[in-house]
Write a protein that holds these residues in place. Structure first.
Motif, short mmCIF file in Angstrom:
data_model
loop_
_atom_site.label_atom_id
_atom_site.label_comp_id
_atom_site.label_asym_id
_atom_site.label_seq_id
_atom_site.Cartn_x
_atom_site.Cartn_y
_atom_site.Cartn_z
N GLU A 509 0.84 -1.22 0.00
CA GLU A 509 0.00 0.00 0.00
C GLU A 509 0.86 1.25 0.00
N ALA A 513 0.66 3.94 -2.74
CA ALA A 513 0.38 5.35 -2.42
C ALA A 513 1.50 6.26 -2.89
N GLU A 516 1.07 6.61 -6.55
CA GLU A 516 -0.07 7.48 -6.86
C GLU A 516 0.24 8.94 -6.47
#
Length: 588
Positions: A509, A513, A516
């Motif tokens: 994650e 993240a 992103e």
């Protein structure tokens, strides 16, 4: 005119009518002479003659004869039939009547004796025999009919000489010969022989097969009659004794062995086989021992030999709980007490076992019954044969003594707590005793014990039961602890794997993240640069351009929040700054 001078008296007599089967005896009274007058006729007596009563003639048939004895001379005469006999006046019939002739068949004979000379002769059939005047006839006897395999011994009674008459024949003995029982000739086959002993000279002779043997006079079968020759091969030899020299010899030459006349077969010896784990002991005529080991060469193939002359295979008798019959039939009865002595002709060098059942007593006077197994082995055969005749019995009894001593030094509680070490210590006691007898004791194993006394046995059973229950409880708790530990270990492992999953997921994650964020930052940077570049001409002031950028960004954020709220997929959290609220709290 007729004149009869000196006749004073006359008697008128009738003639005597005689038929064909009658006769009379006439006697002249003046002279005393007697004579017979035979019919048929009409006889007129002369003066001074008197006649006897009419008598019947002796009628002889064809198979009859009569003997007449003259009383005046003692002479006899014999008349054969068929005839009509008129005896003389002084003749009488011998034996009172006529006699039948002796009818002899082809297989019969009689012995006839001359009563005047004593000579004998044999009359054989077939015939109708009439004896001579002075001959007497013995009983009718049967001739000896001999087949091809029969014979009789004939003895001459005058000289005692014997002879053998063999068949096939129809034998009529002589007048002075007696015949023995009919005997069978000896049928000797190709692999057989017969020894015959002459009883007059003591000479022995041997007849080999194939033959039909008729013994000679004075000979009889020796050593039990017909015997088989011995087939000497790789497995068989013959021990022979010479009666001439008294020496023995062992025949190993292959083939049929026939002993000579003065040789006796003492024994048929079989090949003695010794397996690799065995030792055979041979004792010679001087008493020395010779040992034949099956593994003497080291190749482990075993060995084999014939016992030499004047030697014997030593057989020992060992103590055993199993009888000889059970051992031969390979029956194991698991007996625990020594009750038999069984023969051992070969020593087994492998480790052996023996069951035992001993009664022992602890130091606190508790009598126990121990059951178990003794493992032992013969290690030195020469020493064993020198020191003992029963090594197994020595081991069995000495092991009992060692166990009795070992158990007597401890209490029942100590024995129950460490009986294995006590038994092992007893087995290691007095090693020199076993080495001195050429054996080795590998160990003693006690498989069961019990108290001889019933009350003590009951208490012991309660102790054993309680100990067993405690062991069962401990085992059960140990099992439950192991199950719980395994369950905890599994949960820890699951949590460890779950931690690794969370850490991996968090890392993923974070990475996502970051990617992103970098993408969003790049996009914002590009949008900002484009927005500022577009206002370079219209709004030359940098601060003003930044103020405008901030305004449009806030508006976009509000628009997005409003969209999320309208769809019901988001929660709105307001701060005082957002609401531009000021809270004035009254002071005390």
């Amino acid at each position: 005119m007729m004149y009869v001078p000196f006749i004073t008296k006359a008697t008128k007599r009738k003639g005597t009518q005689l038929d064909d089967l009658s006769y009379i005896v006439v006697k002249n009274e003046l002279t005393g002479l007697e004579f017979t007058v035979a019919g048929p006729q009409l006889y007129f007596l002369n003066p001074h003659e008197v006649a006897s009563e009419r008598k019947r003639k002796i009628v002889l048939e064809k198979h009859e004869y009569v003997r007449l004895l003259d009383a005046t001379s003692g002479q006899q005469r014999l008349i054969k039939g068929p005839a009509k006999v008129v005896p003389d006046p002084f003749e009488s019939i011998v034996n009172g009547r006529q006699q039948p002739a002796v009818r002899l068949s082809k297989l019969q004979y009689v012995v006839v004796t001359d009563s005047l000379t004593g000579n004998r002769r044999v009359v054989t059939g077939p015939q109708l025999f009439f004896p001579g005047t002075y001959e007497t006839v013995g009983d009718i006897s049967e001739a000896v009919e001999l087949s091809k395999l029969q014979y009789v011994q004939v003895t001459e009674t005058l000289t005692g000489a014997k002879r053998v008459v063999s068949g096939p024949t129809l034998f009529f003995p002589d007048a002075y010969e007696t015949v023995g029982d009919i005997s069978q000739a000896y049928e000797v086959r190709k692999h057989q022989y017969l020894k015959l002993l002459d009883q007059t000279t003591g000479t022995l002779r041997v007849e080999r097969g194939e033959a039909t043997v008729f013994p000679r006079a004075h000979e009889e079968a020796a050593e039990g009659g017909v015997k088989d020759a011995v087939n000497v091969d790789d497995e068989t030899a013959v021990l022979v004794l010479s009666k001439a020299s008294g020496q023995q010899r062992l025949i190993t030459t292959k083939g049929l062995f026939f002993p000579e006349a003065l040789e006796e077969i003492v024994e048929v010896r079989r090949l003695v086989r010794v397996q690799p784990h065995e030792v055979a002991i041979v004792r010679d005529n001087f008493g020395a021992f010779h040992f034949h080991s099956g593994n003497a060469s080291g190749a482990g193939n075993g060995t084999a030999f014939f016992l030499p002359p004047h030697c014997e295979l030593v057989t020992m008798y060992w103590s055993s709980a199993t009888s000889k019959e059970d051992a031969e039939q390979h029956i194991v009865r698991n007996a625990k007490q020594v009750a038999y002595k069984v023969p051992m002709s070969k020593i087994d060098l492998r480790a052996q076992y023996a069951f035992f059942e001993y009664k022992v007593r602890t130091s606190d006077n508790v009598e126990l019954l121990l059951e178990g197994t003794i493992f032992w082995q013969v290690a030195d055969v020469p020493r064993m044969i020198e020191r003992t005749g029963d090594p197994k019995g020595d081991v069995w009894y000495h092991a009992r003594s060692a166990l009795i001593q070992a158990v007597s030094a401890v209490t029942l509680e100590q024995f129950m707590a460490s009986f294995n070490s006590i038994v092992s210590k007893a087995a290691e006691t007095d090693v020199a005793f076993y080495e001195g007898r050429g054996v080795r004791l590998h160990g003693l194993e006690v498989v069961r014990f019990e108290c001889v006394d019933g009350k003590t046995a009951g208490v012991l059973q309660e102790i054993i039961q309680e100990t067993t229950n405690r062991i069962n409880r401990l085992q059960k708790q140990k099992s439950e602890n192991e199950v719980e530990a395994e369950r905890l270990h599994s949960q820890i492992e699951i949590e460890r794997q779950r931690k690794q999953l969370i850490e991996a997921r968090t890392a993923n994650e974070k990475l996502q993240a970051s990617v992103e964020g970098e993408s969003e930052g790049t996009r914002l940077a590009q949008n900002t640069m484009a927005f500022l570049n577009m206002l370079n001409v219209s709004v030359p002031d940098d601060a003003t351009r930044l103020q405008l950028l901030k305004f449009f960004t806030e508006q976009q954020t509000l628009t997005t929040q409003t969209e999320h709220l309208s769809k019901g997929n988001a929660s709105l959290f307001l701060t005082p700054q957002d609401m531009q609220l000021r809270l004035q709290m009254p002071s005390d």
